[in-house]
Write a protein that holds these residues in place. Structure first.
Motif, mmCIF file in Angstrom:
data_model
loop_
_atom_site.group_PDB
_atom_site.id
_atom_site.type_symbol
_atom_site.label_atom_id
_atom_site.label_comp_id
_atom_site.label_asym_id
_atom_site.label_seq_id
_atom_site.Cartn_x
_atom_site.Cartn_y
_atom_site.Cartn_z
ATOM 1 N N PRO A 144 0.834 -1.213 0.000
ATOM 2 C CA PRO A 144 0.000 0.000 0.000
ATOM 3 C C PRO A 144 0.862 1.255 0.000
ATOM 4 N N ARG A 261 -3.267 3.270 11.349
ATOM 5 C CA ARG A 261 -3.507 3.332 9.904
ATOM 6 C C ARG A 261 -3.873 1.957 9.357
ATOM 7 N N GLU A 265 -7.384 0.940 7.521
ATOM 8 C CA GLU A 265 -7.402 0.278 6.215
ATOM 9 C C GLU A 265 -8.251 -0.996 6.256
ATOM 10 N N HIS A 268 -11.846 -0.003 6.247
ATOM 11 C CA HIS A 268 -12.245 0.456 4.913
ATOM 12 C C HIS A 268 -12.480 -0.735 3.975
#
Length: 274
Positions: A144, A261, A265, A268
């Motif tokens: 990513p 983070r 992710e 999401h």
């Protein structure tokens, strides 16, 4: 009637091939900086075995500074090359693996006998493994984009700076008493730094310098940078020791930031059914 000059190219194709064999000067500049970094690191080793430890440490730190700018200059001049990338990795092994290990051995670890030498070897080996892993991870197409904000483990230049903390304390006048017991603790300490370099701990990469800042923080940030440089010039070893401690503390925040983070992710992906 005179024929063609023997020194002139026979056709346009040969002339183009000759041009392709030429290397742009902008591609050489980053490599020269890398070579200067190697020279600085190796000179630091020589100075250490001459007993001039403060200048030796300064040379290794100078090599770290050169390492921090050669890649940026290469990108600025559009002079990146595979050759330069490979040479940069070899320079990092010399400057941040071999040189700090030998400096520490000459300054401290020799008092621990064979254990001190083994610790220096383990540190240099960990640095080489860390750099090899870093190079292989660059080719991962599935990583990513936000991962570029973090290193996996402590980077080699930072590891070298942390490893030399006992030397900073000595230069500050702190009496560490380099007897076998203290030297053994120093040996364990640099092995710990080596483990941090090969660990999976996420650490801030510093690649977020391109972010846009609010106008109200620009001036305070500039003042902080000027203050830090002034402290380095006036209280070099105290500032470097404080920087090492601050870096250790930053690892806690980098791990927390990375996990946050990664959690966002995952949430999401779950919301969108990935």
């Amino acid at each position: 009637m005179a024929g063609p000059s023997p020194f002139a190219p026979f056709d346009g194709e040969d002339e183009g091939a000759s041009a392709r064999r030429r290397i742009p000067f902008r591609s050489i500049i980053p490599n020269l900086i890398t070579l200067l970094a190697i020279c600085a690191g190796m000179t630091g080793v020589r100075l250490a075995f001459e007993g001039r430890f403060e200048i030796a440490v300064a040379m290794v730190l100078g090599a770290a500074a050169l390492d921090g700018i050669d890649g940026r200059i290469a990108r600025l001049l559009k002079g990146q090359s595979r050759f330069g990338a490979e040479m940069d990795s070899l320079a990092d092994i010399v400057n941040f693996g071999i040189a700090p290990g030998l400096l520490l051995y000459a300054h401290t670890l020799k008092e621990a006998g064979s254990l001190g030498w083994i610790a220096a070897l383990l540190y240099a080996t960990a640095c080489a493994l860390r750099l090899a892993r870093f190079n292989t991870m660059l080719d991962d197409p599935h990583q990513p984009k936000w991962h570029t904000g973090y290193f996996v483990g402590v980077p080699a230049p930072a590891g070298a700076g942390l490893a030399m903390l006992p030397m900073y304390l000595s230069f500050m006048g702190v009496d560490l008493g380099y007897y076998p017991a203290t030297a053994t603790l120093s040996a364990l300490y640099i092995v710990f730094i080596g483990l941090l370099m090969v660990s999976r701990l996420p650490t801030f990469s510093g690649k977020s310098v391109g972010i846009r800042l609010r106008r109200d923080v620009v001036v305070p940030l500039i003042l902080l940078v000027v203050l830090y440089v002034a402290l380095l010039m006036s209280f070099l070893w105290q500032t470097l020791a404080a920087t090492a401690v601050a870096y250790f503390i930053s690892i806690v925040f980098s791990v927390r930031s990375y996990r946050e983070r990664a959690r966002r992710e995952r949430e999401h992906e779950h919301e969108h059914g990935y």
